[in-house]
Motif scaffolding. Structure first.
Motif, PDB file in Angstrom:
ATOM      1  N   PRO A 169      20.297  -2.706 -62.854  1.00 22.75           N
ATOM      2  CA  PRO A 169      21.380  -1.737 -63.053  1.00 22.75           C
ATOM      3  C   PRO A 169      22.036  -1.332 -61.735  1.00 22.75           C
ATOM      4  O   PRO A 169      21.478  -1.561 -60.649  1.00 22.75           O
ATOM      5  N   LEU A 170      23.199  -0.718 -61.835  1.00 23.65           N
ATOM      6  CA  LEU A 170      23.894  -0.242 -60.645  1.00 23.65           C
ATOM      7  C   LEU A 170      23.042   0.784 -59.911  1.00 23.65           C
ATOM      8  O   LEU A 170      22.248   1.496 -60.528  1.00 23.65           O
ATOM      9  N   PRO A 171      23.189   0.879 -58.578  1.00 28.58           N
ATOM     10  CA  PRO A 171      22.345   1.779 -57.774  1.00 28.58           C
ATOM     11  C   PRO A 171      22.412   3.221 -58.261  1.00 28.58           C
ATOM     12  O   PRO A 171      23.501   3.754 -58.520  1.00 28.58           O
ATOM     13  N   ASP A 172      21.240   3.847 -58.348  1.00 34.29           N
ATOM     14  CA  ASP A 172      21.161   5.241 -58.790  1.00 34.29           C
ATOM     15  C   ASP A 172      21.071   6.185 -57.605  1.00 34.29           C
ATOM     16  O   ASP A 172      20.393   7.205 -57.653  1.00 34.29           O
ATOM     17  N   VAL A 173      21.765   5.829 -56.535  1.00 37.60           N
ATOM     18  CA  VAL A 173      21.793   6.667 -55.333  1.00 37.60           C
ATOM     19  C   VAL A 173      23.240   7.064 -55.062  1.00 37.60           C
ATOM     20  O   VAL A 173      24.166   6.333 -55.425  1.00 37.60           O
ATOM     21  N   PRO A 174      23.479   8.211 -54.435  1.00 39.93           N
ATOM     22  CA  PRO A 174      24.854   8.634 -54.159  1.00 39.93           C
ATOM     23  C   PRO A 174      25.454   7.841 -52.995  1.00 39.93           C
ATOM     24  O   PRO A 174      24.720   7.302 -52.161  1.00 39.93           O
ATOM     25  N   PRO A 175      26.753   7.776 -52.919  1.00 40.26           N
ATOM     26  CA  PRO A 175      27.389   7.094 -51.785  1.00 40.26           C
ATOM     27  C   PRO A 175      27.262   7.912 -50.516  1.00 40.26           C
ATOM     28  O   PRO A 175      27.084   9.128 -50.556  1.00 40.26           O
ATOM     29  N   GLU A 176      27.345   7.226 -49.386  1.00 38.35           N
ATOM     30  CA  GLU A 176      27.285   7.897 -48.088  1.00 38.35           C
ATOM     31  C   GLU A 176      28.667   8.126 -47.502  1.00 38.35           C
ATOM     32  O   GLU A 176      28.796   8.651 -46.413  1.00 38.35           O
TER      33      GLU A 176
END
Length: 429
Positions: free
Chosen positions: A303-310
């Motif tokens: 799945p697409l990354p479950d982290v916020p963008p920087e």
């Protein structure tokens, strides 16, 4: 359609050698060298065999970057367009020779002289895609990084084009503007088509206004019939408001064409092309541009990354196609869309890539029928086609689609004349 516009019912094709893109396939044995002259010559000769009106080169003034370093999945660099087109003039007879040239980082008399030289050498086949740039990142290559305000880019460009047109007329030039002063005199004779054909690709309201006042042809991003018809209406309104004839500006949307004998075979071919265009590395790199962080630990089939963008917004370093503000909102919406559709990173990247390329895929007959409808409706005057493979990516267009369009009476059986202006159906100047 706008009531003032009378459709010609005819289509003209151009072929777009981008050089920098995510659409050209690198992974096949027949993938050509992106800087070898034979790649350009083969593509131009094939297009000429198919009675294409124009061969068009993109321009890159600085290597695209990815996370602060040159993007390793991209072309390392592109040959100088004017030099390359002059060489192609010697191995072609009819096809127009068009290149993107930037008004911000050229000088008007110098560029006008080089364009007129190409126009004369080619017997009236030169064209200029007029573009503007205002970002400091590109400007660093020219010792004048963000010297031009964003709001001034078309004001500057219009003055630039006016100086060039004075030069082509052989008129004395005495220009004192906000950004430069020029004293010059055109010294070359006019070409067989009078002057180079002017193209423009700005889709913003300011870009459309600029095209309506100055351009002969506008490249548009509108590949559906509804969007293309609405864009035609907007351009005609702007052209008439600028005091020009409603048909003065031809419209050639950018397009990718993938063909096969049947619809089922075409669907399978599209999947095959997409798989080759966007591999695992490209999919991760695409997401990294918007997340602004290293995503190599994520599985392309997951799945697409479950982290916020920087980053709060993506920058200009990978080109116009990647400039989107508010990365946090975008990445969140992408995660939601991919989850709802059950798409992995790789599947999502391929879907996003394919969605930007128009609706001209299918069987030979179905695509011919669709394009004939576009022509009859007057929504477009042709297409600027990006091949998915260089140099053989337009072979099936020339061998199978063009004859069907000719049978339907919407594509020329022979070139209308010897100049680019004639072959685009433009009036003399």
């Amino acid at each position: 359609m706008h009531p003032a516009h009378t459709p010609t019912g005819q289509l003209a094709f151009g072929v777009f050698f981008q050089g920098v893109n995510s659409s050209t396939i690198w992974r096949l044995p027949e993938s050509g060298d992106q800087v070898a002259f034979e790649s350009f010559e083969t593509l131009a000769r094939t297009a000429e065999r198919g009675r294409f009106a124009a061969f068009f080169l993109g321009e890159g003034l600085r290597l695209r970057e990815h996370r602060g370093v040159p993007f390793e999945l991209d072309v390392a660099g592109r040959p100088d367009a004017q030099t390359l087109l002059a060489a192609l003039a010697g191995v072609t007879e009819h096809i127009g020779l068009v290149a993107t040239q930037n008004t911000t980082y050229n000088d008007p008399v110098d560029l006008a002289r080089r364009l007129q030289t190409l126009d004369l050498l080619s017997g009236g086949r030169a064209g200029w895609n007029v573009v503007t740039t205002d970002n400091a990142w590109t400007g660093e290559n020219f010792r004048r990084g963000g010297y031009l305000d964003h709001a001034d880019r078309y004001v500057h460009a219009e003055a630039f084009v006016q100086v060039a047109e004075q030069y082509w007329r052989g008129a004395p030039i005495a220009h004192d503007g906000a950004h430069y002063s020029v004293r010059a005199q055109g010294e070359l004779p006019r070409s067989a088509q009078g002057r180079p054909v002017l193209f423009q690709a700005g889709a913003s309201p300011a870009g459309q206004d600029f095209a309506a006042r100055t351009a002969d042809v506008i490249f548009s991003p509108h590949g559906t019939l509804e969007a293309a018809s609405e864009f035609r209406r907007a351009i005609v309104e702007r052209t008439v408001a600028a005091g020009r004839d409603p048909g003065s500006v031809k419209i050639l949307p950018g397009a990718e064409i993938i063909l096969a004998a049947t619809e089922a075979e075409a669907e399978e071919k599209v999947r095959w092309v997409r798989d080759l265009q966007i591999g695992p590395e490209q999919a991760i790199a695409l997401l990294e541009q918007y997340w602004g962080r290293d995503l190599s630990a994520f599985d392309p089939d997951g799945p697409l990354p479950d982290v916020p963008p920087e980053v709060s917004e993506s920058g200009v370093t990978r080109g116009a196609g990647f400039q989107f503000a508010k990365a946090e909102e975008l990445t969140r919406s992408w995660r939601e869309e991919a989850a709802a559709k059950g798409l992995s990173i790789l599947e999502f990247a391929r879907a996003k890539s394919g969605a930007r390329r128009g609706e001209f895929t299918g069987s030979y007959d179905a695509v011919a029928d669709r394009l004939a409808e576009f022509a009859r409706m007057g929504a477009i005057d042709g297409l600027n086609i990006t091949p998915w493979l260089v140099p053989s990516g337009i072979d099936d267009i020339v061998d199978h689609l063009v004859p069907r369009l000719q049978e339907r009476g919407v594509y020329p059986a022979e070139y209308a004349g010897s100049t680019l202006r004639e072959n685009l159906g433009l009036p003399p100047v």
